[in-house]
Design a protein around this motif. Structure first.
Motif, PDB file in Angstrom:
ATOM      1  N   MET A 266      10.395  -9.520   3.620  1.00 53.72           N
ATOM      2  CA  MET A 266       9.257  -9.045   4.403  1.00 53.72           C
ATOM      3  C   MET A 266       7.963  -9.718   3.938  1.00 53.72           C
ATOM      4  SD  MET A 266       8.122  -5.066   4.947  1.00 53.72           S
ATOM      5  CE  MET A 266       9.784  -4.616   5.444  1.00 53.72           C
ATOM      6  N   LEU A 267       7.762  -9.796   2.613  1.00 47.74           N
ATOM      7  CA  LEU A 267       6.560 -10.445   2.067  1.00 47.74           C
ATOM      8  C   LEU A 267       6.510 -11.915   2.452  1.00 47.74           C
ATOM      9  CD1 LEU A 267       6.190  -8.908  -1.508  1.00 47.74           C
ATOM     10  CD2 LEU A 267       4.489  -8.868   0.315  1.00 47.74           C
TER      11      LEU A 267
ATOM     12  N   GLN B  59       5.415   4.731  12.717  1.00 49.32           N
ATOM     13  CA  GLN B  59       4.385   4.651  13.738  1.00 49.32           C
ATOM     14  C   GLN B  59       3.029   5.054  13.177  1.00 49.32           C
ATOM     15  OE1 GLN B  59       4.756   3.307  16.646  1.00 49.32           O
ATOM     16  NE2 GLN B  59       2.634   3.681  17.268  1.00 49.32           N
ATOM     17  N   ARG B  60       3.025   6.067  12.321  1.00 52.59           N
ATOM     18  CA  ARG B  60       1.761   6.511  11.726  1.00 52.59           C
ATOM     19  C   ARG B  60       1.154   5.408  10.860  1.00 52.59           C
ATOM     20  NH1 ARG B  60       1.026  11.454   7.354  1.00 52.59           N
ATOM     21  NH2 ARG B  60      -1.256  11.452   7.345  1.00 52.59           N
ATOM     22  N   CYS B  61       2.000   4.698  10.107  1.00 54.44           N
ATOM     23  CA  CYS B  61       1.511   3.609   9.250  1.00 54.44           C
ATOM     24  C   CYS B  61       0.960   2.461  10.095  1.00 54.44           C
ATOM     25  CB  CYS B  61       2.627   3.115   8.338  1.00 54.44           C
ATOM     26  SG  CYS B  61       3.190   4.324   7.118  1.00 54.44           S
ATOM     27  N   ILE B  62       1.679   2.114  11.177  1.00 54.11           N
ATOM     28  CA  ILE B  62       1.227   1.020  12.043  1.00 54.11           C
ATOM     29  C   ILE B  62      -0.104   1.390  12.704  1.00 54.11           C
ATOM     30  CG2 ILE B  62       1.805  -0.362  14.060  1.00 54.11           C
ATOM     31  CD1 ILE B  62       3.461  -0.964  11.537  1.00 54.11           C
ATOM     32  N   GLN B  63      -0.223   2.652  13.128  1.00 47.74           N
ATOM     33  CA  GLN B  63      -1.475   3.089  13.754  1.00 47.74           C
ATOM     34  C   GLN B  63      -2.640   3.041  12.775  1.00 47.74           C
ATOM     35  OE1 GLN B  63      -0.484   6.950  15.311  1.00 47.74           O
ATOM     36  NE2 GLN B  63       0.325   6.137  17.242  1.00 47.74           N
ATOM     37  N   ALA B  64      -2.378   3.237  11.486  1.00 41.23           N
ATOM     38  CA  ALA B  64      -3.438   3.167  10.481  1.00 41.23           C
ATOM     39  C   ALA B  64      -3.888   1.734  10.238  1.00 41.23           C
ATOM     40  CB  ALA B  64      -2.965   3.799   9.170  1.00 41.23           C
ATOM     41  N   GLY B  65      -3.075   0.731  10.677  1.00 41.19           N
ATOM     42  CA  GLY B  65      -3.463  -0.660  10.506  1.00 41.19           C
ATOM     43  C   GLY B  65      -2.505  -1.492   9.683  1.00 41.19           C
ATOM     44  N   CYS B  66      -1.380  -0.912   9.228  1.00 45.16           N
ATOM     45  CA  CYS B  66      -0.408  -1.665   8.439  1.00 45.16           C
ATOM     46  C   CYS B  66       0.345  -2.652   9.335  1.00 45.16           C
ATOM     47  CB  CYS B  66       0.583  -0.727   7.755  1.00 45.16           C
ATOM     48  SG  CYS B  66      -0.173   0.376   6.539  1.00 45.16           S
ATOM     49  N   ASP B  67       0.756  -3.781   8.742  1.00 48.59           N
ATOM     50  CA  ASP B  67       1.522  -4.781   9.487  1.00 48.59           C
ATOM     51  C   ASP B  67       3.013  -4.492   9.467  1.00 48.59           C
ATOM     52  OD1 ASP B  67      -0.526  -7.059  10.166  1.00 48.59           O
ATOM     53  OD2 ASP B  67      -0.946  -6.469   8.106  1.00 48.59           O
ATOM     54  N   ASP B  68       3.463  -3.799   8.437  1.00 46.28           N
ATOM     55  CA  ASP B  68       4.894  -3.518   8.319  1.00 46.28           C
ATOM     56  C   ASP B  68       5.079  -2.279   7.453  1.00 46.28           C
ATOM     57  OD1 ASP B  68       7.619  -3.880   8.764  1.00 46.28           O
ATOM     58  OD2 ASP B  68       7.463  -6.055   8.513  1.00 46.28           O
ATOM     59  N   TYR B  69       6.352  -1.930   7.238  1.00 47.79           N
ATOM     60  CA  TYR B  69       6.662  -0.615   6.669  1.00 47.79           C
ATOM     61  C   TYR B  69       7.935  -0.747   5.846  1.00 47.79           C
ATOM     62  CZ  TYR B  69       8.722   4.149   7.162  1.00 47.79           C
ATOM     63  OH  TYR B  69       9.319   5.366   6.965  1.00 47.79           O
TER      64      TYR B  69
ATOM     65  N   MET C 189       0.830  -1.205   0.000  1.00 45.88           N
ATOM     66  CA  MET C 189       0.000   0.000   0.000  1.00 45.88           C
ATOM     67  C   MET C 189       0.867   1.258   0.000  1.00 45.88           C
ATOM     68  SD  MET C 189      -3.227   1.145   0.195  1.00 45.88           S
ATOM     69  CE  MET C 189      -4.220  -0.157   0.961  1.00 45.88           C
ATOM     70  N   ASP C 190       0.860   1.998  -1.137  1.00 40.33           N
ATOM     71  CA  ASP C 190       1.501   3.311  -1.143  1.00 40.33           C
ATOM     72  C   ASP C 190       0.680   4.232  -0.247  1.00 40.33           C
ATOM     73  OD1 ASP C 190       3.189   5.401  -1.827  1.00 40.33           O
ATOM     74  OD2 ASP C 190       1.930   6.018  -3.501  1.00 40.33           O
ATOM     75  N   MET C 191       1.345   5.119   0.520  1.00 40.02           N
ATOM     76  CA  MET C 191       0.632   5.928   1.499  1.00 40.02           C
ATOM     77  C   MET C 191       0.253   7.304   0.971  1.00 40.02           C
ATOM     78  SD  MET C 191       0.608   3.492   3.534  1.00 40.02           S
ATOM     79  CE  MET C 191      -0.305   4.143   4.912  1.00 40.02           C
TER      80      MET C 191
ATOM     81  N   ILE D 118       1.334  -4.061   3.841  1.00 40.45           N
ATOM     82  CA  ILE D 118       2.673  -3.491   4.033  1.00 40.45           C
ATOM     83  C   ILE D 118       2.696  -2.101   3.420  1.00 40.45           C
ATOM     84  CG2 ILE D 118       5.129  -3.726   3.499  1.00 40.45           C
ATOM     85  CD1 ILE D 118       4.689  -6.754   3.444  1.00 40.45           C
ATOM     86  N   ALA D 119       3.057  -1.113   4.244  1.00 37.97           N
ATOM     87  CA  ALA D 119       3.094   0.276   3.781  1.00 37.97           C
ATOM     88  C   ALA D 119       4.326   0.508   2.911  1.00 37.97           C
ATOM     89  CB  ALA D 119       3.126   1.224   4.979  1.00 37.97           C
ATOM     90  N   LEU D 120       4.123   1.263   1.819  1.00 40.03           N
ATOM     91  CA  LEU D 120       5.218   1.738   0.973  1.00 40.03           C
ATOM     92  C   LEU D 120       5.197   3.263   1.021  1.00 40.03           C
ATOM     93  CD1 LEU D 120       5.047  -0.497  -2.239  1.00 40.03           C
ATOM     94  CD2 LEU D 120       6.726  -0.608  -0.409  1.00 40.03           C
TER      95      LEU D 120
END
Length: 702
Positions: A689-690, A666-676, A628-630, A654-656
């Motif tokens: 990671m995948l 931290q912002r990505c994890i708080q949004a619900g992402c599993d990794d970054y 997921m691109d942010m 997984i956030a990109l």
């Protein structure tokens, strides 16, 4: 000579605020002088007061730690006689030659100095704030704006001391008069009738004793209540009463009255000691005004500090935004370069393949510069987060060898990484920052070594709980002056070094800051033509149950690089949804995933990605993972991820992102992402990671 943008200015402002200590007089001046000395990297700081007719007095002389006593010197021929004609007088070098007869210069051994005039509110010169150093003028001492703030604070304290001294002298005089009984004394009967008054009292009230005798005391002191004063007083006197005195002509003045019982010729009387406190009230008013001025000055200093911190935060955010904008196209540049290099071996000529390697090498170098600037900005703004987690020290050293063995081999340099005695298998530290420290030091050693070897020796001093890592090379070496400069931001040994080897000059400044943030220190020794040794020492407290090892191959684990290579050579199986608005980045990510054996679907924004993921879930064929691109139009990655989680979507996301600040994770994890994962994407890390998240989520999705 202004230095408003100097990266260390926030530290000097902090020292200024810390130097504004409570208290008064020499204590404040001593603290201020010590803050000045440290803030501008000068060996000595002094506060000087002018003494009529032609002398000056050193009130405070500090070497940054101790504060020495005062001394009186003639003004003629001194640096202060010369500085009296200018608001700010500077000698960058050679002060001892310019002022050979100045006792202050001789006493401090000054070769460079800065003298600021201290003026009162009427612009009259009170004295001077002087900074001295036995070497050339440091760069920090060119910050004239901040020096003037320091001098204004010193001037305010000198003026306050002058007012306080005048007030103290006045009060001492009044006490002397009272002790000699030459004060206004009124004798009053219990009925409140004036019995008699001394000459001072007659002068105070009207200058004629006949007019005061037999007068009701209420006509002179209307607020005095005889009954209450008599009951509360004794032969030793009661407390001072503040009230208003009234003269026969009707004029009024503030008075301080003390009442005590006396006996005269067998008659009980009250002795009133009266003081006209008009001047004291005026002094108190002046002091209140001065205190209000100090409070205003402190408020302005606080605002200046807040403004400086806000500016540092804004600069960090600006650098982060620039980093984001550069990282996004770098994903495509590096991705397509790698795509071509991984193609069929006969599809490119030797020259084309070398050109692609050159693009890749320079793109990686550009990313290093971006990361250095971003790290330096975060350190400067005190926003660099440090974490303490368990990590494998042998694994980190093996990974260091994996990463740097190739560049060392390409230069014909021997890279030796070894343990000198037993070290803990695991320590508690920040693995990312420790890895960055060692990569910077060893990478620098390889960079500045033409032949010979680079040796990394790790020791653990159990008695001192200290980890000691030394990086020694046989490179070009540095002179003492050059060695001092290499730890300064944006500096290298000299301009020729910059032209020959490149670089921003931030690496060692960042490395030393990281070592200090980890609670340790970094120092170095070097000799031109004989190489350099950089030594980082970190406190390491033994962890319960952790054994020691003397051999790196006893670590019993693979480095991250080995794991990445293993993932790259295996075939992954699964279906991945890539939510990315950039067409070029879509092609790059698709190519990386499909080469690993994955099936890929692409959504061009967060809304389309959300709908595609929910349709797949409803059909019972969830994607094995979502990249997921942010930053996207219509619906960004944060919103899309939040909606998916609220809808019960449990597959890995997984956030990109091209943002590289720690808080972004931290912002990505708080949004619900599993990794970054950051852009530009690193092929091996992304596939690792995948593989991890796809494997761990299989039972849940089944």
């Amino acid at each position: 000579m202004s230095d408003v943008g100097h990266p260390d200015r926030s530290r000097r402002i902090r020292l200024l605020v810390e130097g504004t200590t409570p208290g008064s007089g020499d204590g404040v001046l001593g603290a201020l002088a010590r803050s000045v000395s440290r803030a501008f990297s000068m060996e000595f700081a002094m506060v000087v007061a002018l003494r009529p007719p032609d002398d000056y007095e050193i009130l405070v002389l500090t070497d940054g730690e101790s504060t020495q006593g005062s001394a009186l010197y003639p003004l003629a021929g001194s640096v202060f006689e010369r500085a009296a004609g200018e608001p700010l007088f500077t000698v960058e070098v050679g002060a001892s030659s310019v002022f050979p007869n100045d006792p202050t210069v001789a006493r401090t051994g000054a070769q460079s100095l800065v003298v600021a005039s201290l003026l009162d509110r009427e612009s009259k010169r009170l004295g001077f704030l002087c900074l001295c150093d036995s070497g050339a003028l440091p760069e920090e001492a060119r910050d004239t704006a901040l020096i003037q703030i320091f001098s204004a604070r010193a001037a305010a304290e000198l003026e306050r001391m002058r007012v306080a001294a005048a007030l103290q002298q006045s009060e001492a005089l009044q006490r002397g008069i009272l002790e000699s009984a030459n004060e206004a004394m009124l004798l009053v009967t219990p009925e409140g009738v004036l019995h008699s008054a001394n000459g001072v009292a007659r002068e105070m009230f009207c200058g004629n004793g006949e007019e005061l005798s037999q007068s009701p005391i209420s006509s002179l002191l209307p607020a005095l209540r005889i009954e209450g004063a008599a009951s509360e007083s004794n032969e030793n006197g009661g407390e001072e009463l503040a009230m208003e005195g009234r003269r026969p002509d009707g004029t009024r003045f503030p008075a301080s009255v003390t009442v005590r019982k006396v006996s005269m010729a067998g008659r009980s009387l009250l002795a009133l000691s009266v003081r006209d406190v008009t001047e004291r009230k005026l002094e108190e008013q002046r002091l209140r005004e001065y205190a209000a001025g100090l409070e205003q000055a402190n408020a302005e200093l606080e605002q200046a500090r807040n403004d400086a911190e806000a500016a540092a935060r804004a600069k960090t955010q600006f650098v982060a935004n620039v980093s984001h904008e550069v990282r996004t196209p770098m994903t495509a540049i590096l991705g397509f370069t790698e795509m071509l290099l991984l193609g069929e071996s006969d599809s490119l000529s030797k020259e084309q393949r070398e050109a692609l390697r050159t693009i890749r090498r320079n793109a990686d170098y550009l990313l290093e510069i971006i990361n250095d600037v971003l790290d330096f900005s975060k350190i400067e703004a005190n926003r660099l987060a440090i974490e303490k987690i368990r990590m494998s020290l042998p694994r980190l050293l093996i990974e260091l060898d994996d990463l740097l063995e190739v560049p060392a081999h390409e230069k014909g340099i021997e890279l030796i990484i070894e343990l000198d005695g037993p070290v803990p298998r695991e320590i508690e530290c920040d693995p990312v920052r420790l890895r960055q420290i060692l990569l910077n030091l060893v990478g620098n050693a390889i960079k500045f070594t033409e032949r010979g070897r680079v040796r990394v020796v790790t020791r653990y001093h159990a008695d001192r709980e200290l980890l000691d890592i030394q990086v020694a090379d046989t490179g070009i070496g540095l002179s003492p002056d050059e060695l001092e400069r290499v730890f300064s931001a944006f500096s290298q040994a000299d301009n020729s070094t910059t032209r020959r080897f490149g670089g921003t000059g931030l690496g060692l400044a960042i490395t030393r800051s990281l070592a200090e943030l980890l609670g340790g220190q970094l120092d170095a020794r070097s000799k031109p033509g004989h190489g350099s040794t950089f030594r980082v020492r970190l406190p390491v407290v033994p962890l319960p149950g952790v054994s020691l090892t003397q051999e790196l191959d006893e670590a019993g684990t693979e480095s991250d690089m080995s794991l990445q290579n293993r993932v790259d050579t295996s075939r992954l199986d699964g279906r991945i949804l890539v939510v990315e608005d950039g067409v070029d980045n879509q092609r790059v990510i698709r190519n990386v995933l499909e080469r690993a054996g994955l099936r890929v679907e692409v959504a061009e924004n967060g809304l389309i990605g959300y709908e595609a993921a929910m349709v797949a879930k409803q059909d019972g064929h969830c994607f094995d993972a979502i990249l997921m691109d942010m930053q996207m139009p219509v619906l960004d990655g944060y919103q899309a991820t939040t909606r998916l989680r609220e809808a019960g979507y449990t597959a890995p996301i997984i956030a990109l992102t091209a943002h590289a600040l720690p808080e972004e994770r931290q912002r990505c994890i708080q949004a619900g992402c599993d990794d970054y994962a950051t852009k530009p994407i690193e092929r091996f890390k992304l596939l690792t990671m995948l593989a991890h998240h796809m494997e761990s989520s299989k039972p849940e999705q089944g």
